[in-house]
Design a protein around this motif. Structure first.
Motif, PDB file in Angstrom:
ATOM      1  N   SER A 116       0.916  -1.092   0.117  1.00 25.62           N
ATOM      2  CA  SER A 116      -0.043  -0.012  -0.008  1.00 25.62           C
ATOM      3  C   SER A 116       0.900   1.356  -0.020  1.00 25.62           C
ATOM      4  O   SER A 116       2.028   1.193  -0.336  1.00 25.62           O
ATOM      5  CB  SER A 116      -0.984  -0.094   1.333  1.00 25.62           C
ATOM      6  N   THR A 134       1.861   3.233   2.523  1.00 24.01           N
ATOM      7  CA  THR A 134       2.809   3.338   3.551  1.00 24.01           C
ATOM      8  C   THR A 134       4.057   2.480   3.269  1.00 24.01           C
ATOM      9  O   THR A 134       5.067   2.906   3.377  1.00 24.01           O
ATOM     10  CB  THR A 134       2.122   2.684   4.955  1.00 24.01           C
ATOM     11  N   ASP A 167       3.638  11.524  -2.559  1.00 22.67           N
ATOM     12  CA  ASP A 167       2.811  10.622  -1.766  1.00 22.67           C
ATOM     13  C   ASP A 167       1.501  10.919  -2.285  1.00 22.67           C
ATOM     14  O   ASP A 167       0.802  11.913  -2.150  1.00 22.67           O
ATOM     15  CB  ASP A 167       2.812  11.064  -0.373  1.00 22.67           C
ATOM     16  N   TYR A 190      -4.450   9.480  -3.171  1.00 23.59           N
ATOM     17  CA  TYR A 190      -5.806   9.867  -3.367  1.00 23.59           C
ATOM     18  C   TYR A 190      -6.183  10.249  -4.946  1.00 23.59           C
ATOM     19  O   TYR A 190      -6.991  11.103  -5.547  1.00 23.59           O
ATOM     20  CB  TYR A 190      -6.348  10.981  -2.633  1.00 23.59           C
ATOM     21  N   SER A 214      -1.181   4.535  -3.375  1.00 27.68           N
ATOM     22  CA  SER A 214      -1.927   3.832  -2.409  1.00 27.68           C
ATOM     23  C   SER A 214      -3.360   3.451  -3.376  1.00 27.68           C
ATOM     24  O   SER A 214      -3.880   4.297  -4.152  1.00 27.68           O
ATOM     25  CB  SER A 214      -2.169   4.392  -1.258  1.00 27.68           C
TER      26      SER A 214
HETATM   27  N1  PMP Z   1      -0.147   9.027   2.597  1.00 26.65           N
HETATM   28  C1  PMP Z   1      -1.396   9.810   2.892  1.00 26.65           C
HETATM   29  C2  PMP Z   1      -1.406  11.215   2.821  1.00 26.65           C
HETATM   30  C3  PMP Z   1      -2.372   9.088   3.581  1.00 26.65           C
HETATM   31  O1  PMP Z   1      -3.482   9.686   3.882  1.00 26.65           O
HETATM   32  C4  PMP Z   1      -2.540   7.663   3.594  1.00 26.65           C
HETATM   33  C5  PMP Z   1      -3.709   6.935   4.014  1.00 26.65           C
HETATM   34  N2  PMP Z   1      -4.267   7.312   5.419  1.00 26.65           N
HETATM   35  C6  PMP Z   1      -1.400   7.030   3.186  1.00 26.65           C
HETATM   36  C7  PMP Z   1      -0.086   7.485   2.670  1.00 26.65           C
HETATM   37  C8  PMP Z   1      -1.140   5.312   3.230  1.00 26.65           C
HETATM   38  O2  PMP Z   1      -2.322   4.616   3.535  1.00 26.65           O
HETATM   39  P1  PMP Z   1      -2.181   3.135   2.961  1.00 26.65           P
HETATM   40  O3  PMP Z   1      -0.800   2.638   3.623  1.00 26.65           O
HETATM   41  O4  PMP Z   1      -3.387   2.524   3.654  1.00 26.65           O
HETATM   42  O5  PMP Z   1      -2.263   3.053   1.771  1.00 26.65           O
END
Ligand code: PMP
Length: 403
Positions: A105, A107, A215, A218, A248
């Protein structure tokens, strides 16, 4: 004697602690605006219909098995993910100097990228926006970075971007520092730079020889348009930057717990790819050996089929339109009730989150007195709002501000 007897209790992770508190609360009108997950207008989690379709097809495909994926993951998935991010006509793709690595994902993609930068390129300093998603700091420090610094971002007074402070902090950064940038729909403020401001940011990053690490949590989810939400990353690529981007599929595919993501890597030359890939391979091998396949197969199935791709776009539209609608409704209610202050920022911000402007004390008051669960920073998730609770939430905000 115990090895563990003197261990200090670690601090709770705010958002997870808040969710536990919410689950334990038996107040009938409780509202969850803490969790960063999409909910329907009935307040229910949503499995995207296109994901169900893909899962059925995968379940019936007897050629699939449970053997390991390669260390860098499912290559077809990564290639399609990088293409979705950079666009079909990207110069980096045409020149074969970009590739993707399937990671856990968003992260996990950040973590693998950060560990590469710290351990293979010797980078020590990283910058994140003030405020940012609360995990950036922990991920980068855990990956081996030595020094976390903030760049100014949010101007609480004007409830908007502090572009002058942002640019100044970049100008003062040491050469080679890694700058974490939110590709779109900044978390937690919902406030993005304009295209003109991005051009200024890019030019300082170039001039000061900084490294941009995007990052992208979205894409598509923010505006409903995959291309529009990728504009910033594509602009940097067009400007000739080398960069990383953590993608992600948690939000835009609703694959939260499948841990499906991709680290896109854009280099100066295709000649650099084998060495970079080989070093990332060692990082992943030592960290978790290889990624899981289910989520990546779903995404690959959808992205490689025009009809399903269109269905996915329409599922994304459903989610982003509902959020935009809730922003309108919340603002209308707050204005109708005469809640003190101005509320235009609620509809001007984009993406999943909104920075209400409530301070820590007021946010805690919302939780304790009104059972409306939100972070102490004043961040609310628009996805937790529904037509049946928006009025209650607006009333609670009004009462909190006038109590
Ligand atoms: N970066 C940002 C800015 C996020 O808001 C999120 C999710 N809350 C993530 C990274 C990573 O989320 P995930 O590991 O669930 O894809």
């Amino acid at each position: 004697m115990s090895w563990f007897a003197d261990l200090e209790q670690g601090p709770p992770i705010e958002v997870f602690a808040l969710m536990k508190q919410f689950a334990d609360d038996d107040f009938p009108q409780k509202v969850n605006l803490g969790a960063g997950a999409y909910r329907t207008d009935e307040g229910k989690p949503w499995v995207l219909p296109v994901v169900r379709t893909a899962e059925k097809a995968l379940a019936n495909d007897e050629t699939l098995n449970k053997e390991y994926l390669p260390i860098l993951g499912f290559e077809a998935f990564s290639t399609l993910s990088t293409r979705m991010l950079l666009g079909d006509d990207s110069p980096a793709l045409k020149e074969n100097r970009a590739f993707g690595v399937q990671c856990l994902s968003g992260t996990g993609s950040l973590r693998v990228g950060a560990e590469f930068l710290a351990t293979k390129l010797g980078k020590t300093v990283f910058y994140y926006s003030k405020p940012t998603w609360e995990n950036h700091r922990l991920v980068f420090l855990s990956a081996g970075f030595k020094e976390a610094r903030e760049y100014r971002y949010w101007d609480a007074q004007k409830r908007g971007l502090d572009i002058a402070g942002f640019l100044q902090d970049l100008k003062d950064a040491p050469e080679g520092a890694v700058i974490i940038l939110h590709a779109c729909a900044h978390n937690p403020t919902g406030c993005d730079p304009t295209r003109e401001q991005w051009a200024q940011i890019a030019s300082v990053i170039k001039e000061k020889k900084l490294f941009a690490f995007f990052d992208s949590a979205y894409q598509g989810f923010a505006s409903g348009d995959l291309d529009r939400d990728a504009w910033t990353v594509r602009y940097f690529v067009q400007e000739g930057f080398e960069l990383f981007c953590a993608q992600s599929y948690a939000k835009n595919f609703g694959l939260y717990n499948e841990r499906t993501g991709n680290l896109s890597v854009v280099l100066k030359s295709p000649k650099e790819i084998p060495a970079v890939k080989s070093q990332i391979t060692l990082i992943v091998r030592g960290m978790y050996s290889n990624p899981p396949s289910h989520g990546a197969r779903i995404v690959n199935h959808v992205l490689s089929n025009n009809e399903l791709f269109d269905q996915w776009r329409s599922n994304i539209k459903t989610m982003s339109s509902r959020i935009i609608d809730m922003r309108k409704r919340l603002r209308e209610e707050l204005e109708r009730l005469g809640a003190p202050g101005t509320w235009n920022h609620i509809t001007e911000q984009i993406g999943m989150f909104s920075y209400t402007g409530l301070n820590a004390e007021q946010s805690q008051h919302m939780v304790k007195m009104h059972h409306v669960y939100m972070l102490s920073s004043g961040r609310i998730s628009m996805c937790g709002l529904t037509h049946s609770n928006v009025e209650y939430v607006a009333k609670s905000i009004k009462e909190t501000l006038t109590d």
